[in-house]
Design an enzyme around this catalytic site. Structure first.
Site, mmCIF file in Angstrom:
data_model
loop_
_atom_site.group_PDB
_atom_site.id
_atom_site.type_symbol
_atom_site.label_atom_id
_atom_site.label_comp_id
_atom_site.label_asym_id
_atom_site.label_seq_id
_atom_site.Cartn_x
_atom_site.Cartn_y
_atom_site.Cartn_z
ATOM 1 C CE1 TYR A 158 21.698 -20.992 -22.864
ATOM 2 C CE2 TYR A 158 21.426 -19.925 -24.815
ATOM 3 C CZ TYR A 158 22.030 -20.148 -23.558
ATOM 4 O OH TYR A 158 22.694 -18.999 -22.944
ATOM 5 C CD GLU A 189 33.001 -21.723 -18.085
ATOM 6 O OE1 GLU A 189 32.825 -21.672 -19.435
ATOM 7 O OE2 GLU A 189 31.867 -21.998 -17.636
ATOM 8 C CB THR A 212 32.339 -17.296 -16.306
ATOM 9 O OG1 THR A 212 32.611 -17.091 -15.220
ATOM 10 C CG2 THR A 212 32.336 -18.620 -16.849
ATOM 11 C CE1 TYR A 213 32.678 -8.792 -18.253
ATOM 12 C CE2 TYR A 213 30.149 -8.780 -17.803
ATOM 13 C CZ TYR A 213 31.123 -8.017 -17.700
ATOM 14 O OH TYR A 213 31.256 -6.664 -18.076
ATOM 15 C CD GLN A 263 23.404 -24.235 -19.972
ATOM 16 O OE1 GLN A 263 24.352 -24.511 -19.534
ATOM 17 N NE2 GLN A 263 22.709 -23.236 -19.475
HETATM 18 P P1 FAD Z 1 20.756 -14.436 -26.373
HETATM 19 O O1 FAD Z 1 21.451 -15.219 -27.448
HETATM 20 O O2 FAD Z 1 20.365 -13.060 -26.465
HETATM 21 O O3 FAD Z 1 19.337 -15.149 -26.324
HETATM 22 C C1 FAD Z 1 18.490 -14.889 -24.961
HETATM 23 C C2 FAD Z 1 17.084 -15.333 -25.224
HETATM 24 O O4 FAD Z 1 16.677 -14.293 -26.369
HETATM 25 C C3 FAD Z 1 16.791 -16.501 -26.054
HETATM 26 O O5 FAD Z 1 15.520 -17.322 -25.852
HETATM 27 C C4 FAD Z 1 16.974 -16.221 -27.741
HETATM 28 O O6 FAD Z 1 15.943 -17.242 -28.302
HETATM 29 C C5 FAD Z 1 16.148 -14.819 -27.450
HETATM 30 N N1 FAD Z 1 16.539 -13.948 -28.528
HETATM 31 C C6 FAD Z 1 17.881 -13.863 -29.111
HETATM 32 N N2 FAD Z 1 17.888 -12.932 -30.044
HETATM 33 C C7 FAD Z 1 16.516 -12.397 -30.360
HETATM 34 C C8 FAD Z 1 15.906 -11.646 -31.119
HETATM 35 N N3 FAD Z 1 16.671 -11.006 -31.900
HETATM 36 N N4 FAD Z 1 14.641 -11.446 -31.003
HETATM 37 C C9 FAD Z 1 13.714 -11.791 -30.100
HETATM 38 N N5 FAD Z 1 14.496 -13.143 -29.262
HETATM 39 C C10 FAD Z 1 15.639 -13.280 -29.377
HETATM 40 N N6 FAD Z 1 26.150 -15.590 -17.986
HETATM 41 C C11 FAD Z 1 26.853 -14.844 -17.567
HETATM 42 O O7 FAD Z 1 26.279 -13.881 -16.695
HETATM 43 N N7 FAD Z 1 28.215 -14.909 -17.500
HETATM 44 C C12 FAD Z 1 28.995 -15.920 -18.252
HETATM 45 O O8 FAD Z 1 30.209 -15.901 -18.281
HETATM 46 C C13 FAD Z 1 28.214 -16.740 -18.812
HETATM 47 N N8 FAD Z 1 28.699 -17.691 -19.695
HETATM 48 C C14 FAD Z 1 27.984 -18.783 -20.447
HETATM 49 C C15 FAD Z 1 28.430 -19.615 -21.242
HETATM 50 C C16 FAD Z 1 27.684 -20.575 -21.970
HETATM 51 C C17 FAD Z 1 28.294 -21.688 -22.847
HETATM 52 C C18 FAD Z 1 26.249 -20.666 -21.802
HETATM 53 C C19 FAD Z 1 25.426 -21.484 -22.327
HETATM 54 C C20 FAD Z 1 25.713 -19.585 -21.036
HETATM 55 C C21 FAD Z 1 26.352 -18.543 -20.186
HETATM 56 N N9 FAD Z 1 25.899 -17.701 -19.269
HETATM 57 C C22 FAD Z 1 26.513 -16.571 -19.047
HETATM 58 C C23 FAD Z 1 24.493 -17.397 -19.172
HETATM 59 C C24 FAD Z 1 23.694 -16.664 -20.279
HETATM 60 O O9 FAD Z 1 24.105 -15.336 -20.047
HETATM 61 C C25 FAD Z 1 22.242 -16.699 -20.098
HETATM 62 O O10 FAD Z 1 21.747 -17.969 -20.616
HETATM 63 C C26 FAD Z 1 21.350 -15.925 -20.807
HETATM 64 O O11 FAD Z 1 19.943 -15.940 -20.163
HETATM 65 C C27 FAD Z 1 21.279 -15.831 -22.522
HETATM 66 O O12 FAD Z 1 22.573 -15.434 -22.812
HETATM 67 P P2 FAD Z 1 22.634 -15.673 -24.424
HETATM 68 O O13 FAD Z 1 24.115 -15.015 -24.714
HETATM 69 O O14 FAD Z 1 22.295 -17.024 -24.991
HETATM 70 O O15 FAD Z 1 21.514 -14.531 -24.864
#
Ligand code: FAD
Length: 286
Positions: A143, A17, A48-49, A174
């Site tokens: 996660y 990455e 990443t973004y 993660q």
């Molecule tokens: P989601 O999948 O939307 O989940 C976020 C929270 O909402 C979780 O607690 C989930 O349980 C809850 N949730 C999901 N759907 C629902 C629903 N329908 N109803 C109620 N609750 C719900 N961040 C960046 O800014 N740039 C990056 O490039 C980046 N790369 C990453 C790469 C990886 C492999 C990982 C693990 C994380 C990365 N992150 C990045 C961090 C990420 O953006 C954060 O962890 C963020 O807080 C959650 O993103 P997510 O896409 O997992 O969110």
């Protein structure tokens, strides 16, 4: 090439990455690091973004440069601060530049607060939209120690299932520092019917400051065995780097030996760290 075809392949997948610079001053050095890492011939590379999306063009530029080396790139894309129009424009740009893989993310809640009119709330909404747009292989984040905003793992996995229903074909984890945490998580996924491939995310910790920062953000559990390394070598940068690379290598070998087919290394724009891990696995990856 689509990342799903790489990670479903017979060979173990080892990917790296990079993250884009915050300002144009550092663009060249990040681009050079990305190209050096690409020359190690990883299975694919992610870019990443930047939180808030301000540097999205760097993500695209770096992903395109990686593709030009012959390595498959995956561009991360987060949606929480974006409008639908911005996302559509970005998807058009990625498609025009022949980037076929996207990690669909919500993004962290911005410190300055959420936009007044939110057009996206969860990564699943972004995944749906990318699927509707068409032509991309879509991944999502997961996660093993639960997302920090989730109340428990049942809730987190239920939400993960929604993300998969909306189009995520694979998940990247993660970071974690104890492989048993991943094995327990995978068991919970299989038991609840989640059967998309999981790419295990490994962070080689090469300095003590980095680990404090990471854990304050993601709440990772640090095993005693790992803490001993930080205690012993934390104030000796070269020794800490060597120990961090060895620890990550050992985690990766154990994962491959236990049937995990895809490992993603959070190589943090460090070609020397990526190269050391790649070399440590030279026979294992054949
Ligand atoms: P989601 O999948 O939307 O989940 C976020 C929270 O909402 C979780 O607690 C989930 O349980 C809850 N949730 C999901 N759907 C629902 C629903 N329908 N109803 C109620 N609750 C719900 N961040 C960046 O800014 N740039 C990056 O490039 C980046 N790369 C990453 C790469 C990886 C492999 C990982 C693990 C994380 C990365 N992150 C990045 C961090 C990420 O953006 C954060 O962890 C963020 O807080 C959650 O993103 P997510 O896409 O997992 O969110």
């Amino acid at each position: 090439m689509k990342v799903i075809d790489i990670i479903n392949g017979r060979k173990p997948s080892l990917s790296f990455e990079v993250f884009p610079p915050k300002t144009s001053d550092n663009f060249e050095s990040v681009m050079n690091a990305a190209i050096k890492i690409a020359k190690l011939e990883p299975s694919f590379m992610s870019v990443t973004y930047g939180a808030g999306g301000g540097t999205s063009e760097y993500t695209t530029d770096i992903a395109e440069a990686i593709a030009n080396t012959g390595v498959t790139p995956i561009a991360h894309l987060s949606c929480i601060s974006s409008t639908k129009e911005q996302i559509h424009n970005l998807l058009s740009t990625l498609k025009a530049r022949k980037i076929e893989n996207i990690l669909a993310l919500r993004g962290d809640i911005p410190k300055e607060g959420l936009p007044e009119k939110m057009e996206y709330h969860y990564a699943s909404e972004l995944a749906s939209e990318i699927r509707e747009f068409g032509g991309f292989c879509i991944g999502g984040a997961c996660y093993p120690e639960n997302h920090p905003e989730s109340r428990n793992s049942t809730e987190d996995i239920d939400n993960l299932k929604k993300k998969i229903e909306c189009g995520c074909e694979f998940l990247t984890t993660q970071m974690f520092f104890d492989n048993n945490i991943l094995y327990n998580f995978m068991y919970r996924l299989y038991r609840t019917g989640v059967n998309v491939p999981v790419v295990a995310g490994i962070m080689p910790v090469t300095n003590a400051i980095q680990i404090k920062r990471i854990c304050s953000i993601s709440g990772n559990t640090l095993p005693q065995r790992f803490l001993r390394l930080v205690d012993r070598y934390g104030d000796k940068p070269e020794a800490m780097k060597q120990a961090g690379i060895a620890y990550a290598t050992e985690q990766i070998i154990d994962l491959f030996a236990n049937g995990v087919n895809a490992v993603h290394v959070y190589s943090m724009n460090k070609p020397d760290v990526a190269a050391a891990i790649r070399n440590n696995l030279s026979e294992i990856l054949k």
